[in-house]
Write a protein that holds these residues in place. Structure first.
Motif, PDB file in Angstrom:
ATOM      1  N   PRO A 162       2.028   4.794   1.129  1.00  0.00           N
ATOM      2  CA  PRO A 162       1.838   5.549   2.375  1.00  0.00           C
ATOM      3  C   PRO A 162       0.875   6.710   2.136  1.00  0.00           C
ATOM      4  O   PRO A 162       0.986   7.416   1.137  1.00  0.00           O
ATOM      5  CB  PRO A 162       3.243   6.081   2.687  1.00  0.00           C
ATOM      6  CG  PRO A 162       4.188   5.252   1.875  1.00  0.00           C
ATOM      7  CD  PRO A 162       3.412   4.793   0.680  1.00  0.00           C
ATOM      8  N   ASP A 163      -0.082   6.877   3.034  1.00  0.00           N
ATOM      9  CA  ASP A 163      -1.017   7.985   2.899  1.00  0.00           C
ATOM     10  C   ASP A 163      -0.320   9.277   3.316  1.00  0.00           C
ATOM     11  O   ASP A 163       0.575   9.271   4.159  1.00  0.00           O
ATOM     12  CB  ASP A 163      -2.253   7.759   3.771  1.00  0.00           C
ATOM     13  CG  ASP A 163      -3.342   8.783   3.503  1.00  0.00           C
ATOM     14  OD1 ASP A 163      -3.400   9.336   2.380  1.00  0.00           O
ATOM     15  OD2 ASP A 163      -4.131   9.051   4.429  1.00  0.00           O
ATOM     16  N   PHE A 164      -0.718  10.364   2.689  1.00  0.00           N
ATOM     17  CA  PHE A 164      -0.165  11.671   3.048  1.00  0.00           C
ATOM     18  C   PHE A 164      -1.141  12.767   2.663  1.00  0.00           C
ATOM     19  O   PHE A 164      -2.011  12.573   1.820  1.00  0.00           O
ATOM     20  CB  PHE A 164       1.195  11.915   2.378  1.00  0.00           C
ATOM     21  CG  PHE A 164       1.139  12.002   0.873  1.00  0.00           C
ATOM     22  CD1 PHE A 164       0.896  13.215   0.231  1.00  0.00           C
ATOM     23  CD2 PHE A 164       1.348  10.876   0.086  1.00  0.00           C
ATOM     24  CE1 PHE A 164       0.859  13.309  -1.154  1.00  0.00           C
ATOM     25  CE2 PHE A 164       1.308  10.950  -1.305  1.00  0.00           C
ATOM     26  CZ  PHE A 164       1.063  12.170  -1.920  1.00  0.00           C
ATOM     27  N   ALA A 213       8.849   8.583   3.298  1.00  0.00           N
ATOM     28  CA  ALA A 213       7.879   7.490   3.391  1.00  0.00           C
ATOM     29  C   ALA A 213       7.858   6.656   2.113  1.00  0.00           C
ATOM     30  O   ALA A 213       7.652   5.443   2.155  1.00  0.00           O
ATOM     31  CB  ALA A 213       6.489   8.035   3.691  1.00  0.00           C
ATOM     32  N   PHE A 214       8.091   7.304   0.964  1.00  0.00           N
ATOM     33  CA  PHE A 214       8.127   6.607  -0.322  1.00  0.00           C
ATOM     34  C   PHE A 214       9.528   6.135  -0.695  1.00  0.00           C
ATOM     35  O   PHE A 214       9.736   5.633  -1.790  1.00  0.00           O
ATOM     36  CB  PHE A 214       7.562   7.505  -1.431  1.00  0.00           C
ATOM     37  CG  PHE A 214       6.059   7.490  -1.508  1.00  0.00           C
ATOM     38  CD1 PHE A 214       5.395   6.651  -2.383  1.00  0.00           C
ATOM     39  CD2 PHE A 214       5.296   8.315  -0.695  1.00  0.00           C
ATOM     40  CE1 PHE A 214       4.008   6.632  -2.458  1.00  0.00           C
ATOM     41  CE2 PHE A 214       3.909   8.316  -0.761  1.00  0.00           C
ATOM     42  CZ  PHE A 214       3.267   7.467  -1.636  1.00  0.00           C
ATOM     43  N   GLN A 240       0.840  -1.191   0.000  1.00  0.00           N
ATOM     44  CA  GLN A 240       0.000   0.000   0.000  1.00  0.00           C
ATOM     45  C   GLN A 240       0.882   1.249   0.000  1.00  0.00           C
ATOM     46  O   GLN A 240       1.901   1.297   0.698  1.00  0.00           O
ATOM     47  CB  GLN A 240      -0.912   0.019   1.224  1.00  0.00           C
ATOM     48  CG  GLN A 240      -2.093  -0.931   1.134  1.00  0.00           C
ATOM     49  CD  GLN A 240      -3.037  -0.580   0.002  1.00  0.00           C
ATOM     50  OE1 GLN A 240      -3.165  -1.328  -0.954  1.00  0.00           O
ATOM     51  NE2 GLN A 240      -3.695   0.534   0.087  1.00  0.00           N
ATOM     52  N   VAL A 285       7.144  12.964   3.195  1.00  0.00           N
ATOM     53  CA  VAL A 285       6.489  12.115   2.202  1.00  0.00           C
ATOM     54  C   VAL A 285       7.530  11.408   1.337  1.00  0.00           C
ATOM     55  O   VAL A 285       7.427  10.203   1.079  1.00  0.00           O
ATOM     56  CB  VAL A 285       5.496  12.927   1.344  1.00  0.00           C
ATOM     57  CG1 VAL A 285       4.887  12.072   0.250  1.00  0.00           C
ATOM     58  CG2 VAL A 285       4.410  13.524   2.234  1.00  0.00           C
TER      59      VAL A 285
END
Length: 157
Positions: free
Chosen positions: A23-25, A114-115, A21, A111
């Motif tokens: 990562p949400d941001f 995270a990616f 999934q 972000v």
């Protein structure tokens, strides 16, 4: 024994791979609105991490804009995520070369971390369910064809 190992390996290869999934941001966009990735479920997302000091990033922007225009009506979104701590140079570039897709600002690099962005530019393609389906690091003319092939494959699913 060898046959049993071969059978187990072949069975493992037949299992579908589960994509991770994304990562949400939530980031602030150039227009002042906050955009959240999780709210885009149902669309294919092309997320391009870039910086104004990166020559290939600048070279790629017009190609990304064309992709955004071409596939927008089919449920594909392009987001540019600028990773500079000070966005003045990015804003100056965008004043000279405007793009039609949202540009967001990751000024604290949370972000991009995270990616796991390790190269500029990095383009991440996320499917309609929020799973990362491909990651492209760097850019050379013609890479947009790779992105387009990824998008077409996801549209057929």
């Amino acid at each position: 024994m060898k046959l049993r190992i071969i059978t187990l390996v072949l069975a493992a290869l037949a299992l579908p791979l589960q994509a991770a999934q994304a990562p949400d941001f939530t980031l602030k966009a150039l227009d002042g609105n906050n955009l959240r990735l999780a709210e885009q479920r149902g669309d294919i997302m092309l997320i391009n991490f870039w910086a104004s000091w990166c020559g290939p990033c600048i070279q790629e922007m017009p190609a990304l804009d064309k992709l955004a225009q071409k596939y927008q009506m089919l449920g594909v979104q392009v987001w540019g995520v600028n990773v500079e701590n000070d966005s003045k140079a990015a804003l100056a570039y965008l004043n000279k070369v405007p793009v039609g897709f949202p540009v967001l600002f990751d000024v604290d690099n949370s972000v991009s971390k995270a990616f796991q962005v390790e190269a500029m530019p990095t383009t991440v393609i996320v499917d309609k369910n929020g799973a990362v389906r491909s990651v492209h690091r760097g850019y050379q003319p013609g890479y947009e064809k790779k992105y387009e092939n990824d998008i077409k494959g996801l549209l057929r699913e």
